[in-house]
Structure formats: structure tokens, C-alpha cells
Scaffold this active site. Sequence first.
Site, PDB file in Angstrom:
ATOM      1  N   ASP A  13       1.047 -24.948 -16.995  1.00 45.05           N
ATOM      2  CA  ASP A  13      -0.139 -24.117 -16.996  1.00 45.05           C
ATOM      3  C   ASP A  13      -0.551 -23.858 -18.388  1.00 45.05           C
ATOM      4  OD1 ASP A  13      -0.068 -24.315 -14.180  1.00 45.05           O
ATOM      5  OD2 ASP A  13       1.048 -22.523 -14.007  1.00 45.05           O
ATOM      6  N   LYS A  16      -3.332 -28.438 -20.021  1.00 46.84           N
ATOM      7  CA  LYS A  16      -3.358 -29.598 -20.287  1.00 46.84           C
ATOM      8  C   LYS A  16      -4.622 -30.219 -19.635  1.00 46.84           C
ATOM      9  CE  LYS A  16       0.454 -29.491 -17.620  1.00 46.84           C
ATOM     10  NZ  LYS A  16       0.820 -28.345 -17.705  1.00 46.84           N
ATOM     11  N   GLY A  40      -1.674 -28.294 -11.077  1.00 48.74           N
ATOM     12  CA  GLY A  40      -2.808 -27.636 -10.913  1.00 48.74           C
ATOM     13  C   GLY A  40      -3.328 -27.491 -12.342  1.00 48.74           C
ATOM     14  N   HIS A  41      -4.585 -28.382 -12.485  1.00 49.19           N
ATOM     15  CA  HIS A  41      -5.131 -28.445 -13.747  1.00 49.19           C
ATOM     16  C   HIS A  41      -6.525 -28.095 -13.564  1.00 49.19           C
ATOM     17  CE1 HIS A  41      -2.212 -31.543 -15.179  1.00 49.19           C
ATOM     18  NE2 HIS A  41      -1.657 -30.465 -14.785  1.00 49.19           N
ATOM     19  N   GLN A 225       3.067 -30.316 -15.424  1.00 45.99           N
ATOM     20  CA  GLN A 225       4.161 -29.263 -15.451  1.00 45.99           C
ATOM     21  C   GLN A 225       4.455 -29.015 -17.216  1.00 45.99           C
ATOM     22  OE1 GLN A 225       5.108 -31.867 -12.897  1.00 45.99           O
ATOM     23  NE2 GLN A 225       3.907 -30.601 -11.847  1.00 45.99           N
TER      24      GLN A 225
HETATM   25  P1  GDP Z   1      -2.546 -26.805 -16.870  1.00 46.64           P
HETATM   26  O1  GDP Z   1      -1.858 -26.912 -15.541  1.00 46.64           O
HETATM   27  O2  GDP Z   1      -1.650 -27.003 -17.973  1.00 46.64           O
HETATM   28  O3  GDP Z   1      -3.799 -27.878 -16.969  1.00 46.64           O
HETATM   29  O4  GDP Z   1      -3.319 -25.341 -17.033  1.00 46.64           O
HETATM   30  P2  GDP Z   1      -4.062 -24.691 -15.875  1.00 46.64           P
HETATM   31  O5  GDP Z   1      -5.284 -25.235 -15.660  1.00 46.64           O
HETATM   32  O6  GDP Z   1      -3.037 -24.446 -14.509  1.00 46.64           O
HETATM   33  O7  GDP Z   1      -4.168 -23.378 -16.527  1.00 46.64           O
HETATM   34  C1  GDP Z   1      -4.689 -22.990 -17.503  1.00 46.64           C
HETATM   35  C2  GDP Z   1      -6.135 -22.000 -17.134  1.00 46.64           C
HETATM   36  O8  GDP Z   1      -6.680 -21.543 -18.257  1.00 46.64           O
HETATM   37  C3  GDP Z   1      -7.201 -22.595 -16.422  1.00 46.64           C
HETATM   38  O9  GDP Z   1      -7.776 -21.665 -15.549  1.00 46.64           O
HETATM   39  C4  GDP Z   1      -8.165 -22.996 -17.731  1.00 46.64           C
HETATM   40  O10 GDP Z   1      -9.576 -22.868 -17.464  1.00 46.64           O
HETATM   41  C5  GDP Z   1      -7.880 -21.927 -18.516  1.00 46.64           C
HETATM   42  N1  GDP Z   1      -7.976 -22.075 -19.903  1.00 46.64           N
HETATM   43  C6  GDP Z   1      -7.582 -23.219 -20.705  1.00 46.64           C
HETATM   44  N2  GDP Z   1      -7.703 -22.860 -22.187  1.00 46.64           N
HETATM   45  C7  GDP Z   1      -8.150 -21.771 -22.079  1.00 46.64           C
HETATM   46  C8  GDP Z   1      -8.371 -20.929 -23.218  1.00 46.64           C
HETATM   47  O11 GDP Z   1      -7.907 -21.173 -24.380  1.00 46.64           O
HETATM   48  N3  GDP Z   1      -8.710 -19.703 -22.929  1.00 46.64           N
HETATM   49  C9  GDP Z   1      -8.948 -19.064 -21.729  1.00 46.64           C
HETATM   50  N4  GDP Z   1      -9.420 -17.836 -21.562  1.00 46.64           N
HETATM   51  N5  GDP Z   1      -8.642 -19.695 -20.703  1.00 46.64           N
HETATM   52  C10 GDP Z   1      -8.318 -21.123 -20.927  1.00 46.64           C
HETATM   53  P1  IMO Z   2       0.988 -27.851 -13.891  1.00 46.69           P
HETATM   54  O1  IMO Z   2       0.804 -29.259 -14.055  1.00 46.69           O
HETATM   55  C1  IMO Z   2       3.586 -24.439 -13.390  1.00 46.69           C
HETATM   56  C2  IMO Z   2       7.190 -25.029 -10.832  1.00 46.69           C
HETATM   57  C3  IMO Z   2       7.370 -24.154  -9.444  1.00 46.69           C
HETATM   58  C4  IMO Z   2       8.698 -23.943  -9.225  1.00 46.69           C
HETATM   59  C5  IMO Z   2       9.172 -25.577  -9.821  1.00 46.69           C
HETATM   60  C6  IMO Z   2       9.652 -26.280  -9.042  1.00 46.69           C
HETATM   61  O2  IMO Z   2      -0.030 -27.190 -13.354  1.00 46.69           O
HETATM   62  O3  IMO Z   2       1.405 -27.086 -15.274  1.00 46.69           O
HETATM   63  P2  IMO Z   2       8.041 -28.450  -7.295  1.00 46.69           P
HETATM   64  O4  IMO Z   2       7.257 -27.951  -6.475  1.00 46.69           O
HETATM   65  O5  IMO Z   2       7.589 -29.021  -8.636  1.00 46.69           O
HETATM   66  O6  IMO Z   2       9.431 -28.502  -6.883  1.00 46.69           O
HETATM   67  O7  IMO Z   2       8.442 -26.689  -7.798  1.00 46.69           O
HETATM   68  O8  IMO Z   2       8.302 -25.896 -10.869  1.00 46.69           O
HETATM   69  N1  IMO Z   2       5.789 -25.778 -10.762  1.00 46.69           N
HETATM   70  C7  IMO Z   2       5.061 -25.495 -11.880  1.00 46.69           C
HETATM   71  N2  IMO Z   2       4.644 -24.346 -12.632  1.00 46.69           N
HETATM   72  N3  IMO Z   2       2.668 -25.261 -13.446  1.00 46.69           N
HETATM   73  C8  IMO Z   2       2.968 -26.577 -12.678  1.00 46.69           C
HETATM   74  O9  IMO Z   2       1.952 -27.707 -12.639  1.00 46.69           O
HETATM   75  C9  IMO Z   2       3.878 -26.601 -12.040  1.00 46.69           C
HETATM   76  N4  IMO Z   2       4.585 -27.518 -11.128  1.00 46.69           N
HETATM   77  C10 IMO Z   2       5.522 -26.997 -10.337  1.00 46.69           C
HETATM   78  O10 IMO Z   2       6.213 -23.060  -9.662  1.00 46.69           O
HETATM   79  O11 IMO Z   2       8.988 -23.059  -9.859  1.00 46.69           O
HETATM   80 MG    MG Z   3      -1.665 -25.608 -14.024  1.00 44.47          MG
END
Ligand code: GDP
Ligand code: IMO
Ligand code: MG
Length: 428
Positions: A13, A16, A40-41, A225
Site C-alpha cells: 500500500d 505502487k 489493492g491498487h 504487496q
Molecule cells: P498500492 O497497493 O501500493 O498501489 O497502494 P494503495 O493504492 O493500496 O494505497 C495507496 C493509497 O494512497 C491510495 O488510495 C492512493 O490513491 C493514495 N496515494 C498514493 N500516493 C499518494 C500521495 O502521495 N498522497 C496521498 N495523499 N495519497 C496518495
Molecule cells: P498491495 O498490492 C497490504 C497482507 C495481508 C496479510 C498478509 C497475507 O495492495 O500492496 P494474503 O491474503 O496475501 O495471504 O495475506 O499479507 N497483504 C497486503 N497488505 N497490501 C497488500 O497488497 C497486501 N496483500 C496481502 O493483509 O497480512
Molecule cells: Mg494496496
Amino acid sequence: MSTLVILGAQWGDEGKGKITDYLAETSEVVVRFQGGNNAGHTVEVGEKQYKLHLIPSGVIYGDKLNIIGNGVVLDPLAFFEEVKYLRELGLSVSEKNLFISDRANVIMPYHKVLDALKEKARGKNDIGTTGKGIGPAYTDKVERSGIRVCDLLHPVSLKEKITQNLLEKNKYIVNVLGGEPMDIEGVYNTYLELGEMLRPYVRDTSVIIYNEIRNKKKVLFEGAQGMLLDIDYGTYPFVTSSNTTAGGVPSGSGIGPNMIEKAVGVTKAYTTRVGKGPFPTELEDETGTWIREQGHEYGTTTGRSRRCGWLDLVIVKTSIRVSGLTSLVLTKIDTLAGLPKIKICVGYRLNGEVIDFVPASLEDLALCEPIYEEFDGWDDSVQTAKTYDEMHPNAKKYIERIEELMDIKCSIISVGPRRDQTFKKDSL
Ligand code: GDP
Ligand code: IMO
Ligand code: MG
């Protein structure tokens, strides 16, 4: 640059998806090489928000080729749900811009059942998985009883494979885990049909990726991840079941390691984690709550609250080493705006010694005391900065100290969720 890997340098999170989308503008191909719909991106473009789980973030641009590589575990139901969702948002998603590896292992319905039942059986030692069947699907892959995408296209052998799996697994589900048996015929009919629906998307994606790179096309590898969820180098067993580090790219996409030119580590200006497991810089106080609210730190896949803490450079340093990162991408600088003082962990104290790596044993990690440096905060003017020079001087000091301590440059800075809240600082 013709190949670039985008990895999470923490516990996932980090942003990416956002960074893949930003870099996809000047790329031709985007590849997912590991994980599944546990990811979850979230990508924001103007007023629109896209939540991707399995499909590469390159799909938001209509003209990119998107590939789900052999290292991914693919849930066909989740796949078609995501295709539908993206089409409803106006994107064109079809076999013209999206290919799936014939070698990818399939997440079967019994994997999801096993994920839930095994978590329950672990009791207080549960991992806190996303419940998507990831661990059981990778277990079968390694155990050599997995069903691959190509298997869904061969009715006779598919029936044998599903029968063999379920005769064995039903016993385990019922007698050991206390669950309900699954209907072999029902699973077979559904997955045979799903296989036919997947057929137009299925390719030997290794051949395609190889040829695209040879033809000098720009290829992005979108990690899911983060480093500390890596099956080998993460906080085992509180990890996911794939290699989330750069080493996962060649095996998960079918190219040689020498074809990878650069790897960026996406790093939040602080740290978050979803699920169970150690977290040395966790803030279980009002500052942690404040960061969670400011940063909307709730999971994209499960909606769970993300645990929040200070930036931990021991983790980032480990990522740099394990993945051979060539630069960092720093996100969510804006989230910390308003805090008077901000801390960075620059080392751990373990049994009287200072260390700069993550120990393998969770017992040792639990004993690690973070050593902090403190910085003056900045205001929310950072959100509107369009270049590095426009940033608040304290934010620049923070970034430059990270670069100095890590001996690596920040190539890209992100100051908000939108595509236009991103700028380059240094080379990738
Ligand atoms: P990922 O799993 O690495 O793709 O990250 P996620 O999408 O799960 O979580 C990142 C969250 O932060 C998302 O809701 C993005 O829209 C948001 N985000 C990404 N970069 C920034 C930033 O620089 N500032 C803020 N405020 N939000 C951001
Ligand atoms: P992104 O791509 C954050 C965590 C789960 C749990 C562990 C194992 O959005 O960064 P799993 O279902 O993979 O067997 O769960 O990994 N986890 C993540 N945490 N971001 C993710 O993906 C994750 N994908 C799995 O919360 O702790
Ligand atoms: Mg994510």
C-alpha cells in the site's frame, strides 16, 4: 530505460498503483508477475478513482498492453468481476489489451475455503490474510497439484485434476478443519466454463514479454504487496506467499534477470501495515490515529484499518539490498503535513548493539528498539508543489536526509493521490 520494476519497499500500500499509472504514460507494456487479487491498487485520474486488484494498472490508458504473468495466482471469478467494473468505469478491457499467462496457477474455490478455515484454525496466531485463497493456491503450485490456466482448456484432464484435488481436500476440509465438503461436479462445470471465457486472453506471455523487450518497447513490472511481505525476506510467517522482491520478476514473468534494467522502491513517507505481525515503529497513540485519518489508511481490498507508524529506514535499506533498488519513489509526503515533529527510524538497538537490517527471527525483531532522528514538520503547501524546488524547505530536508542515509536518490515524489500530484526529482 526499457524495463523498470515497481516494487513496494515496505508492507504494501505504498502507492505502487499510482506510480505504475504515472510511469505507464511513457511505457508500452505493464506486467503483473506475482500475487493475485489480494492486491489493492488505487489510481486517481482527475475526478475518477480506479481500484485494481488483479489487472495491471496500465489498463487505465487504453493503448497499453497489460499482462498477467505466470507468477500470478488468478481467480477467474475475480478477474471477470474486475473486467466488468473497469468497463463500467468506461475503460476498454478486452483480449486486445490484456493477456493472461497459460502457466498462471488458478485460485480454485477450495483455496478460498481453505484460506478461511486455516485462518480460523490458527486462532490467536492467525496471519490476517485477505481471505482470497492466495496461500492455499501457492501451496498447491509448489506441491505440484495446482491447476493452471492452460489446464482449464482441457476438459478431460481438468476433470481428473479437480477430482483428485477434491477427493483429498474434502477429507481435510471436513475431518480436520470442520468445514463442508465441496461438490466435484459443480466445481468442474463452473471452471470448465470459466476456462472457455478466459480462452481469448490466454497466451504464452513469456514469449510476448521477451519479444517486446527485444523490440525495445518500454515494459513496466508492477509489483504487488511489499518487501516485508515477501515469502523469503518478509516477517515470516506474517507474509504473503510469493516473492514480492525483484527476484520475483524473472521467475514470475519468464524472462532472464539480465533483462531487468532498473527497480524503484515505492516508499511511503511513514509506514503502514494491514494484518498481523511485528511493526517496530508502530504508533499506537493519537499520532498513529491522526496519520490513519489524514492518509485514509483503510485497505482497498478488505477495508481494514491500516496500522500506522514512523518511516523505518531499516526496512527500506533491506529493500534496497534485497531488490537491488536503483532509486526510491517517495509518496504521501502531504499526509504528514501539519505534524510539528516527524521521526524517522535510522537503526535498531538489539541486545545493546545497533543493527541496520531486519533480523530473521520474530523473537529478535520484537526486541528491536527503533533509534529515531527527529525533524521539523511542514504545512500542506506541499500538496500543490509542481516541482521539487517548490516544496517546503523542511520537507526537502526530510527527503534529502533519507537519500543521505540510504545512499540512494529519490527519483519521483508524490504529494497527493492524483496523477498530476507527482513530479520527478532524480533519474530512475
Ligand atoms: P498500492 O497497493 O501500493 O498501489 O497502494 P494503495 O493504492 O493500496 O494505497 C495507496 C493509497 O494512497 C491510495 O488510495 C492512493 O490513491 C493514495 N496515494 C498514493 N500516493 C499518494 C500521495 O502521495 N498522497 C496521498 N495523499 N495519497 C496518495
Ligand atoms: P498491495 O498490492 C497490504 C497482507 C495481508 C496479510 C498478509 C497475507 O495492495 O500492496 P494474503 O491474503 O496475501 O495471504 O495475506 O499479507 N497483504 C497486503 N497488505 N497490501 C497488500 O497488497 C497486501 N496483500 C496481502 O493483509 O497480512
Ligand atoms: Mg494496496
